[in-house]
Design an enzyme around this catalytic site. Structure first.
Site, mmCIF file in Angstrom:
data_model
loop_
_atom_site.group_PDB
_atom_site.id
_atom_site.type_symbol
_atom_site.label_atom_id
_atom_site.label_comp_id
_atom_site.label_asym_id
_atom_site.label_seq_id
_atom_site.Cartn_x
_atom_site.Cartn_y
_atom_site.Cartn_z
ATOM 1 N N LYS A 158 0.500 -0.686 0.368
ATOM 2 C CA LYS A 158 -0.103 0.469 0.138
ATOM 3 C C LYS A 158 0.661 1.357 0.099
ATOM 4 O O LYS A 158 0.666 2.363 -0.688
ATOM 5 C CB LYS A 158 -1.116 -0.682 1.615
ATOM 6 C CG LYS A 158 -2.225 -1.314 2.034
ATOM 7 C CD LYS A 158 -3.350 -1.084 2.861
ATOM 8 C CE LYS A 158 -2.510 -1.312 3.578
ATOM 9 N NZ LYS A 158 -1.877 -2.458 4.516
ATOM 10 N N ARG B 229 -9.446 1.514 8.612
ATOM 11 C CA ARG B 229 -9.172 0.162 9.063
ATOM 12 C C ARG B 229 -10.296 -0.249 10.023
ATOM 13 O O ARG B 229 -9.819 -1.671 10.013
ATOM 14 C CB ARG B 229 -8.236 0.536 9.854
ATOM 15 C CG ARG B 229 -6.635 -0.443 8.734
ATOM 16 C CD ARG B 229 -5.082 -0.301 10.404
ATOM 17 N NE ARG B 229 -3.881 -0.602 9.548
ATOM 18 C CZ ARG B 229 -3.251 0.010 9.360
ATOM 19 N NH1 ARG B 229 -2.886 1.233 8.789
ATOM 20 N NH2 ARG B 229 -1.873 -1.095 8.920
ATOM 21 N N ARG C 88 11.441 -7.186 5.092
ATOM 22 C CA ARG C 88 11.182 -6.470 5.382
ATOM 23 C C ARG C 88 11.896 -5.203 6.395
ATOM 24 O O ARG C 88 12.826 -5.370 7.102
ATOM 25 C CB ARG C 88 10.320 -5.557 4.944
ATOM 26 C CG ARG C 88 10.254 -3.907 4.577
ATOM 27 C CD ARG C 88 8.364 -3.962 5.014
ATOM 28 N NE ARG C 88 7.878 -3.264 6.498
ATOM 29 C CZ ARG C 88 6.372 -3.082 6.034
ATOM 30 N NH1 ARG C 88 5.367 -2.292 5.191
ATOM 31 N NH2 ARG C 88 5.552 -2.937 7.061
ATOM 32 N N ARG D 65 11.461 -2.776 11.131
ATOM 33 C CA ARG D 65 10.191 -2.449 12.382
ATOM 34 C C ARG D 65 9.779 -3.265 13.191
ATOM 35 O O ARG D 65 9.727 -4.191 13.024
ATOM 36 C CB ARG D 65 9.319 -1.680 11.533
ATOM 37 C CG ARG D 65 8.985 -0.470 10.360
ATOM 38 C CD ARG D 65 7.775 -0.288 9.610
ATOM 39 N NE ARG D 65 6.549 -0.642 10.068
ATOM 40 C CZ ARG D 65 5.762 -0.656 9.773
ATOM 41 N NH1 ARG D 65 5.408 0.013 8.451
ATOM 42 N NH2 ARG D 65 3.950 -0.704 9.826
ATOM 43 N N ARG E 216 -1.037 -8.741 13.399
ATOM 44 C CA ARG E 216 -1.617 -6.854 13.075
ATOM 45 C C ARG E 216 -2.119 -7.803 11.581
ATOM 46 O O ARG E 216 -3.298 -7.199 11.146
ATOM 47 C CB ARG E 216 -0.592 -6.704 12.203
ATOM 48 C CG ARG E 216 0.108 -5.366 12.589
ATOM 49 C CD ARG E 216 1.343 -5.026 12.469
ATOM 50 N NE ARG E 216 1.406 -4.338 10.989
ATOM 51 C CZ ARG E 216 3.061 -4.386 10.258
ATOM 52 N NH1 ARG E 216 3.572 -5.589 10.134
ATOM 53 N NH2 ARG E 216 2.628 -3.294 9.652
HETATM 54 P P1 AMP Z 1 0.972 1.143 8.808
HETATM 55 O O1 AMP Z 1 2.564 1.662 8.780
HETATM 56 O O2 AMP Z 1 0.012 1.396 8.357
HETATM 57 O O3 AMP Z 1 1.258 -1.197 9.063
HETATM 58 O O4 AMP Z 1 0.610 1.743 10.475
HETATM 59 C C1 AMP Z 1 1.627 0.859 11.382
HETATM 60 C C2 AMP Z 1 1.129 0.669 12.566
HETATM 61 O O5 AMP Z 1 0.249 2.207 12.667
HETATM 62 C C3 AMP Z 1 -0.464 -0.452 12.828
HETATM 63 O O6 AMP Z 1 -0.536 -1.061 12.682
HETATM 64 C C4 AMP Z 1 -1.417 0.348 13.552
HETATM 65 O O7 AMP Z 1 -0.695 0.145 15.088
HETATM 66 C C5 AMP Z 1 -1.214 2.200 13.145
HETATM 67 N N1 AMP Z 1 -2.377 2.831 12.630
HETATM 68 C C6 AMP Z 1 -1.789 3.302 11.328
HETATM 69 N N2 AMP Z 1 -3.113 3.494 11.065
HETATM 70 C C7 AMP Z 1 -4.127 2.988 11.549
HETATM 71 C C8 AMP Z 1 -5.473 3.111 11.279
HETATM 72 N N3 AMP Z 1 -5.977 3.613 10.696
HETATM 73 N N4 AMP Z 1 -6.257 3.046 13.004
HETATM 74 C C9 AMP Z 1 -5.534 1.975 13.735
HETATM 75 N N5 AMP Z 1 -4.487 2.307 13.731
HETATM 76 C C10 AMP Z 1 -3.571 2.666 13.180
#
Ligand code: AMP
Length: 216
Positions: free
Chosen positions: A17, A92, A127, A161, A172
């Site tokens: 994404k 989400r 990653r 990460r 996740r």
């Molecule tokens: P990402 O980089 O999009 O994978 O986001 C990393 C982490 O940030 C996720 O695993 C969540 O803990 C938090 N996070 C990011 N976007 C959201 C969202 N829309 N709702 C809730 N948690 C989020």
């Protein structure tokens, strides 16, 4: 071609994404609004918001809806979002999707990148990202030119990460299946869902998405 794009990326963690959203943001000259990036930036700065989000993120859990809805609303209030935007990692959950509707946002297209759970585990485990500029690599599929050195900014020392550790990856994926995947139906019903096969190189997947959006 649409005059302005209000786009959203949907799909499990590791689907690509972020990579695709960055390319589309550049192509259509619209801001890339990534809640994950905004939360990580808040953590680096050590803000109250960042501290609140940290424990959820490291455990691979979703940050509470009201927190992310707040940061997205603030971001979409900025001037540059008036010409469109690409949401990456938001919404989400169903309440997050409803918060967008409440603010009068009608998405033009929701790009749903489809990959299997096995592929997710493989991709996230390999990653690596640059702690300096955020560029993302994969040890097999997309390694940096020089071992452990960022191609974009030259920083030495790429990182895994915290939430790309095996335990957090499983969490996740569970959160995705339980809370996020129901949004596929939500957007299908609203006739904006575009399903994209996420297997392929970033260039190939990008070409498929652009074709889906513009037919070219
Ligand atoms: P990402 O980089 O999009 O994978 O986001 C990393 C982490 O940030 C996720 O695993 C969540 O803990 C938090 N996070 C990011 N976007 C959201 C969202 N829309 N709702 C809730 N948690 C989020």
């Amino acid at each position: 071609m649409m005059e302005r794009y209000r786009l959203m990326m949907l799909g499990p963690p590791g689907a690509g994404k972020g990579t695709q959203a960055k390319r589309l943001a550049e192509k259509f000259d619209i801001p890339h609004v990534s809640t994950g990036d905004m939360l990580r930036a808040a953590r680096r700065k050590g803000t109250e918001l960042g501290e609140k989000a940290a424990e959820y993120m490291d455990a691979g859990k979703l940050v509470p809806d009201e927190v992310v809805i707040g940061i997205v609303n603030e971001r979409l209030d900025e001037d540059d979002a008036a010409r469109g935007f690409i949401l990456d990692g938001f919404p989400r959950t169903r309440p997050q999707a409803e918060a967008l509707v409440d603010r009068g946002v009608n998405l033009d297209a929701v790009i749903n990148i489809d990959i299997s759970d096995d592929e997710v585990v493989d991709r996230l485990g390999g990653r690596r990202s640059c702690p300096e500029c955020g560029a993302v690599y994969h040890i097999d599929a997309n390694p940096p030119e020089q071992d452990d050195v960022c191609d974009s900014c030259g920083h030495q020392g790429l990182m895994t990460r915290d939430d790309d550790r095996p335990e957090a990856i499983r969490q996740r994926l569970d959160s995705y299946h339980e809370k996020t995947s129901p949004l596929i139906e939500f957007y299908e019903e609203r006739d904006v869902l575009r399903n994209i096969d996420g297997i392929g190189s970033p260039d190939e997947v990008n070409a498929t998405i652009v074709y889906e959006l513009q037919g070219e």
